[in-house]
Motif scaffolding. Sequence first.
Motif, PDB file in Angstrom:
ATOM      1  N   SER A  24       0.741  -1.000   0.012  1.00 15.66           N
ATOM      2  CA  SER A  24       0.066   0.067   0.127  1.00 15.66           C
ATOM      3  C   SER A  24       0.828   1.416   0.178  1.00 15.66           C
ATOM      4  CB  SER A  24      -1.084   0.082   1.319  1.00 15.66           C
ATOM      5  OG  SER A  24      -0.242  -0.135   2.428  1.00 15.66           O
ATOM      6  N   TYR A  25       0.304   2.297  -0.595  1.00 14.89           N
ATOM      7  CA  TYR A  25       1.157   3.374  -0.687  1.00 14.89           C
ATOM      8  C   TYR A  25       0.327   4.700  -0.578  1.00 14.89           C
ATOM      9  CZ  TYR A  25      -0.798   3.425  -5.384  1.00 14.89           C
ATOM     10  OH  TYR A  25      -1.858   3.610  -6.502  1.00 14.89           O
ATOM     11  N   THR A  26       1.157   5.801   0.066  1.00 14.41           N
ATOM     12  CA  THR A  26       0.482   7.006   0.074  1.00 14.41           C
ATOM     13  C   THR A  26       1.378   8.127  -0.421  1.00 14.41           C
ATOM     14  OG1 THR A  26       1.521   7.251   2.274  1.00 14.41           O
ATOM     15  CG2 THR A  26      -0.749   6.499   2.372  1.00 14.41           C
ATOM     16  N   VAL A  27       1.129   8.336  -1.750  1.00 18.42           N
ATOM     17  CA  VAL A  27       1.921   9.225  -2.499  1.00 18.42           C
ATOM     18  C   VAL A  27       0.902  10.004  -3.501  1.00 18.42           C
ATOM     19  CG1 VAL A  27       2.804   7.554  -3.954  1.00 18.42           C
ATOM     20  CG2 VAL A  27       4.027   9.637  -3.995  1.00 18.42           C
ATOM     21  N   SER A  28       1.297  11.474  -3.679  1.00 15.77           N
ATOM     22  CA  SER A  28       0.290  12.056  -4.825  1.00 15.77           C
ATOM     23  C   SER A  28       0.997  11.788  -5.983  1.00 15.77           C
ATOM     24  CB  SER A  28      -0.021  13.445  -4.063  1.00 15.77           C
ATOM     25  OG  SER A  28       1.192  13.937  -4.100  1.00 15.77           O
ATOM     26  N   GLY A  29       0.187  11.605  -6.968  1.00 13.45           N
ATOM     27  CA  GLY A  29       0.482  11.788  -8.331  1.00 13.45           C
ATOM     28  C   GLY A  29       1.420  10.512  -8.634  1.00 13.45           C
ATOM     29  N   LEU A  30       1.119   9.271  -8.520  1.00 12.15           N
ATOM     30  CA  LEU A  30       1.780   8.096  -8.609  1.00 12.15           C
ATOM     31  C   LEU A  30       2.474   8.190 -10.176  1.00 12.15           C
ATOM     32  CD1 LEU A  30       2.601   5.322  -7.498  1.00 12.15           C
ATOM     33  CD2 LEU A  30       0.726   4.323  -8.547  1.00 12.15           C
ATOM     34  N   ARG A  31       3.816   7.880 -10.188  1.00 12.09           N
ATOM     35  CA  ARG A  31       4.385   7.708 -11.571  1.00 12.09           C
ATOM     36  C   ARG A  31       5.040   6.403 -11.584  1.00 12.09           C
ATOM     37  NH1 ARG A  31       8.895  11.306 -10.908  1.00 12.09           N
ATOM     38  NH2 ARG A  31       8.417  11.247  -8.438  1.00 12.09           N
ATOM     39  N   GLY A  32       4.431   5.519 -11.087  1.00 15.52           N
ATOM     40  CA  GLY A  32       4.701   4.094 -11.231  1.00 15.52           C
ATOM     41  C   GLY A  32       5.015   3.350  -9.915  1.00 15.52           C
ATOM     42  N   LEU A  33       4.734   2.028 -10.031  1.00 13.48           N
ATOM     43  CA  LEU A  33       4.934   1.077  -8.680  1.00 13.48           C
ATOM     44  C   LEU A  33       5.752   0.156  -9.311  1.00 13.48           C
ATOM     45  CD1 LEU A  33       2.627   0.430  -5.944  1.00 13.48           C
ATOM     46  CD2 LEU A  33       3.917  -1.823  -7.130  1.00 13.48           C
ATOM     47  N   PHE A  34       6.822  -0.138  -8.468  1.00  9.01           N
ATOM     48  CA  PHE A  34       7.694  -1.424  -9.093  1.00  9.01           C
ATOM     49  C   PHE A  34       7.985  -2.461  -7.913  1.00  9.01           C
ATOM     50  CE2 PHE A  34       9.295   1.571 -11.993  1.00  9.01           C
ATOM     51  CZ  PHE A  34       9.432   2.827 -11.408  1.00  9.01           C
ATOM     52  N   TRP A  35       7.879  -3.691  -8.538  1.00  6.41           N
ATOM     53  CA  TRP A  35       8.115  -4.963  -7.695  1.00  6.41           C
ATOM     54  C   TRP A  35       9.370  -5.491  -7.991  1.00  6.41           C
ATOM     55  CZ3 TRP A  35       5.408  -6.648  -3.615  1.00  6.41           C
ATOM     56  CH2 TRP A  35       4.228  -6.338  -3.378  1.00  6.41           C
ATOM     57  N   TYR A  36      10.113  -5.786  -6.970  1.00  6.31           N
ATOM     58  CA  TYR A  36      11.364  -6.388  -7.277  1.00  6.31           C
ATOM     59  C   TYR A  36      11.536  -7.721  -6.223  1.00  6.31           C
ATOM     60  CZ  TYR A  36      13.531  -2.185  -9.007  1.00  6.31           C
ATOM     61  OH  TYR A  36      13.762  -0.836  -9.696  1.00  6.31           O
ATOM     62  N   ARG A  37      12.297  -8.717  -6.837  1.00 10.67           N
ATOM     63  CA  ARG A  37      12.394  -9.989  -6.025  1.00 10.67           C
ATOM     64  C   ARG A  37      13.837 -10.062  -5.631  1.00 10.67           C
ATOM     65  NH1 ARG A  37      11.846 -16.245  -7.216  1.00 10.67           N
ATOM     66  NH2 ARG A  37      13.807 -16.957  -6.209  1.00 10.67           N
ATOM     67  N   GLN A  38      14.262 -10.317  -4.398  1.00 16.69           N
ATOM     68  CA  GLN A  38      15.508 -10.262  -3.952  1.00 16.69           C
ATOM     69  C   GLN A  38      15.927 -11.741  -3.112  1.00 16.69           C
ATOM     70  OE1 GLN A  38      16.825  -7.321  -0.950  1.00 16.69           O
ATOM     71  NE2 GLN A  38      18.824  -7.334  -1.553  1.00 16.69           N
ATOM     72  N   ASP A  39      16.757 -12.221  -3.536  1.00 16.65           N
ATOM     73  CA  ASP A  39      17.351 -13.551  -2.853  1.00 16.65           C
ATOM     74  C   ASP A  39      18.413 -13.220  -2.047  1.00 16.65           C
ATOM     75  OD1 ASP A  39      16.832 -14.817  -6.089  1.00 16.65           O
ATOM     76  OD2 ASP A  39      15.932 -15.753  -4.299  1.00 16.65           O
ATOM     77  N   PRO A  40      18.520 -14.031  -0.804  1.00 18.84           N
ATOM     78  CA  PRO A  40      19.614 -13.687   0.162  1.00 18.84           C
ATOM     79  C   PRO A  40      21.062 -13.451  -0.381  1.00 18.84           C
ATOM     80  CG  PRO A  40      18.321 -15.597   0.594  1.00 18.84           C
ATOM     81  CD  PRO A  40      17.815 -15.275  -0.489  1.00 18.84           C
ATOM     82  N   GLY A  41      21.675 -12.424   0.057  1.00 22.65           N
ATOM     83  CA  GLY A  41      22.781 -12.115  -0.472  1.00 22.65           C
ATOM     84  C   GLY A  41      22.929 -11.480  -1.898  1.00 22.65           C
ATOM     85  N   LYS A  42      22.103 -11.058  -2.496  1.00 24.13           N
ATOM     86  CA  LYS A  42      21.818 -10.505  -3.918  1.00 24.13           C
ATOM     87  C   LYS A  42      21.183  -9.441  -4.022  1.00 24.13           C
ATOM     88  CE  LYS A  42      22.017 -15.284  -5.945  1.00 24.13           C
ATOM     89  NZ  LYS A  42      21.915 -16.180  -7.000  1.00 24.13           N
ATOM     90  N   GLY A  43      21.552  -8.692  -5.048  1.00 24.63           N
ATOM     91  CA  GLY A  43      20.825  -7.357  -5.158  1.00 24.63           C
ATOM     92  C   GLY A  43      19.383  -7.665  -5.865  1.00 24.63           C
ATOM     93  N   PRO A  44      18.442  -6.792  -5.569  1.00 24.45           N
ATOM     94  CA  PRO A  44      16.955  -6.914  -6.041  1.00 24.45           C
ATOM     95  C   PRO A  44      16.985  -7.310  -7.503  1.00 24.45           C
ATOM     96  CG  PRO A  44      17.321  -4.996  -4.712  1.00 24.45           C
ATOM     97  CD  PRO A  44      18.548  -5.592  -5.112  1.00 24.45           C
TER      98      PRO A  44
END
Lengths: 111, 114
Positions: A24-44
């Motif tokens: 859930s988000y509270t931001v006016s004027g949404l300019r995108g929402l991003f989903w990432y997956r992160q495995d342990p010890g790695k970058g998203p």
Amino acid sequence: EDQVTQSPEALRLQEGESSSLNCSYTVSGLRGLFWYRQDPGKGPEFLFTLYSAGEEKEKERLKATLTKKESFLHITAPKPEDSATYLCAVPSMDSNYQLIWGAGTKLIIKP
Amino acid sequence: SAVISQKPSRDICQRGTSLTIQCQVDSQVTMMFWYRQQPGQSLTLIATANQGSEATYESGFVIDKFPISRPNLTFSTLTVSNMSPEDSSIYLCSAGTSGNNEQFFGPGTRLTVL
């Protein structure tokens, strides 16, 4: 103030048991929402971008949806390899490029 | 999307020393960022690395502690200076192009300070 909240903090599922993660988000004027997956010890790892309410994106067993207040990441018939932390983020209104990050949902799929 | 590499992947350092982390992108990108991630925590933005000018630091982060270079559109470095055990963390580099705000991340550098 811009804010992103993810729930639950952790989710344990049996293999094949479908469920959803919430962002859930509270931001006016949404300019995108991003989903990432992160495995342990790695970058998203980038998964999806959603821009407008009603938009849906799919990738294998994952489907992301967006409303005016929140996004869901639906996982269908998950497998153990889907275990990871899933992060969502939205662009800050105070900066052109800064992202506001949720704390993440740690998903564990038991075989 | 961009492919990002970081060096080193991990290091163990002594208190009071400095470590420079390198970030290489396989294509020219507008924006490069440096993040810190404590174990079990989400990402905290340290700074935006600007090509040709000084980096833009977030609240709580200063140039003397985290000097950043960005000599061109594909490369950046972050130095963690005068390290203490509190600097132990994963440091992540990300890159993106202007227009869509999408960021792609490197594999991270796991730093342990003794």
